[in-house]
Scaffold this active site. Structure first.
Site, PDB file in Angstrom:
ATOM      1  N   HIS A 209     -81.914 -41.179 -30.907  1.00  0.00           N
ATOM      2  CA  HIS A 209     -83.259 -41.400 -31.274  1.00  0.00           C
ATOM      3  C   HIS A 209     -83.164 -42.805 -31.786  1.00  0.00           C
ATOM      4  CE1 HIS A 209     -85.179 -37.376 -31.005  1.00  0.00           C
ATOM      5  NE2 HIS A 209     -84.191 -36.947 -31.291  1.00  0.00           N
TER       6      HIS A 209
ATOM      7  N   ASN B 281     -83.976 -40.322 -25.334  1.00  0.00           N
ATOM      8  CA  ASN B 281     -83.405 -39.725 -26.632  1.00  0.00           C
ATOM      9  C   ASN B 281     -82.386 -38.591 -26.826  1.00  0.00           C
ATOM     10  OD1 ASN B 281     -85.219 -40.897 -28.296  1.00  0.00           O
ATOM     11  ND2 ASN B 281     -87.000 -39.217 -27.856  1.00  0.00           N
TER      12      ASN B 281
ATOM     13  N   ASP C  64     -86.317 -45.470 -30.734  1.00  0.00           N
ATOM     14  CA  ASP C  64     -87.094 -46.112 -31.540  1.00  0.00           C
ATOM     15  C   ASP C  64     -87.144 -47.679 -31.131  1.00  0.00           C
ATOM     16  OD1 ASP C  64     -87.430 -43.576 -33.100  1.00  0.00           O
ATOM     17  OD2 ASP C  64     -86.069 -44.162 -34.561  1.00  0.00           O
TER      18      ASP C  64
ATOM     19  N   ASP D  67     -97.955 -43.594 -21.060  1.00  0.00           N
ATOM     20  CA  ASP D  67     -96.977 -42.743 -21.580  1.00  0.00           C
ATOM     21  C   ASP D  67     -95.766 -43.160 -20.919  1.00  0.00           C
ATOM     22  OD1 ASP D  67     -96.684 -39.914 -22.866  1.00  0.00           O
ATOM     23  OD2 ASP D  67     -95.412 -40.104 -21.008  1.00  0.00           O
TER      24      ASP D  67
ATOM     25  N   GLU E  96     -94.276 -40.900 -27.768  1.00  0.00           N
ATOM     26  CA  GLU E  96     -94.202 -42.068 -26.601  1.00  0.00           C
ATOM     27  C   GLU E  96     -95.540 -42.366 -25.996  1.00  0.00           C
ATOM     28  OE1 GLU E  96     -93.090 -38.176 -24.254  1.00  0.00           O
ATOM     29  OE2 GLU E  96     -92.910 -38.842 -26.207  1.00  0.00           O
TER      30      GLU E  96
END
Length: 280
Positions: free
Chosen positions: A174, A169, A178, A161, A204
């Protein structure tokens, strides 16, 4: 063939007519010399005896009938050859058409198979990162758990993670998030074993399924991946860290128990400071 049949029928007609004329001439000559030697051939022709005249007509009729029969047979042969030629042509045309349809069908089958493969790939692929998605992960892990119960291969599961990914973000947007996910995916894919399977199972969160690891070597693998990420400079955010929870399959495990133990290890790594690889 058709021209030859017509020529043959014309020739038969000419031969028949010639044969009839020749018969008349021969009969007149025979009658003139043997039966009426005092008459000329012209006189015999113009004043024949009734019996001889009927004989000549009968012979001529027979010859003409033979001519008609021969001509009819030749015409029938001509028609049969024409029909055979036409049928052969139609068969060739049908064969060509059938071959084209078969070729089109093969192309269509290939196209549909390719489309089905693409759909199958899309169904099990994460569209952002290009690795397997959660659906594929669930199916793969369940299958490996069933096989591991009967044929142990050292199944192990790592859950990874990204630490504080929400901040990326929130602060950078975002789009930047990405890019981080895609870059991290490429980094792990480049450093994992070919036999290992890597999945994106959440926003994530990622999972790695591997085999043949002892507890110590599993910890080494997890630590290596953690360190590779920590040392990497991401194009959008610079340095990031990950937390990793890893565990081995143990007898009696099922999909849920193996996944929960790995998730618990990840949670413990997060709770004890993040940027850790913990094996339980």
């Amino acid at each position: 063939m058709k021209a030859m049949s017509r020529s043959a029928s014309h020739l038969a007609t000419a031969v028949g007519l010639g044969a009839a004329i020749l018969f008349w001439v021969a009969d007149i000559v025979v009658e003139c010399h043997f039966f009426h030697s005092g008459h000329t051939c012209l006189q015999v022709l113009l004043h024949p005896e009734p019996s001889r005249l009927w004989l000549r007509f009968l012979a001529s009729a027979v010859i003409l009938l033979l001519i008609v029969e021969t001509t009819i047979q030749l015409r029938h042969k001509e028609d049969a050859e024409a029909k055979l030629t036409h049928s052969t042509f139609l068969l060739k045309e049908m064969a060509i058409e059938l071959s084209q349809k078969n070729e089109n069908l093969r192309h269509e089958i290939t196209r549909r198979k390719d489309a089905e493969k693409q759909l199958e790939t899309l169904a099990v692929t994460d569209q952002l990162t290009g690795v397997y998605n959660r659906r594929k992960f669930d199916d793969t892990l369940r299958q490996h758990v069933r096989q591991e119960s009967r044929y142990p291969l050292g199944l192990a599961l790592l859950m990874l993670d990204i630490d504080r990914f929400k901040d990326v973000n929130d602060h950078l947007g975002h789009a930047a998030g990405d890019e981080v996910l895609k870059e991290l995916t490429g980094l792990i894919m480049a450093n994992k074993r070919d036999a290992d399977d890597f999945f994106r199972v959440g926003g994530e969160e990622f999972c790695l399924i591997t085999f043949g690891k002892e507890r110590g070597s599993l910890g080494t693998t997890a630590e290596k991946l953690r360190q590779i990420v920590a040392e990497h400079v991401f194009s959008q955010v610079g340095h990031l860290t990950v937390s990793i929870g890893a565990t081995h399959f143990v007898p009696g495990d099922n999909y849920d128990s193996l996944l929960k133990r790995s998730d618990d290890a990840l949670y413990a790594a997060k709770q004890t400071g993040r940027n850790k690889a913990l094996v339980v």
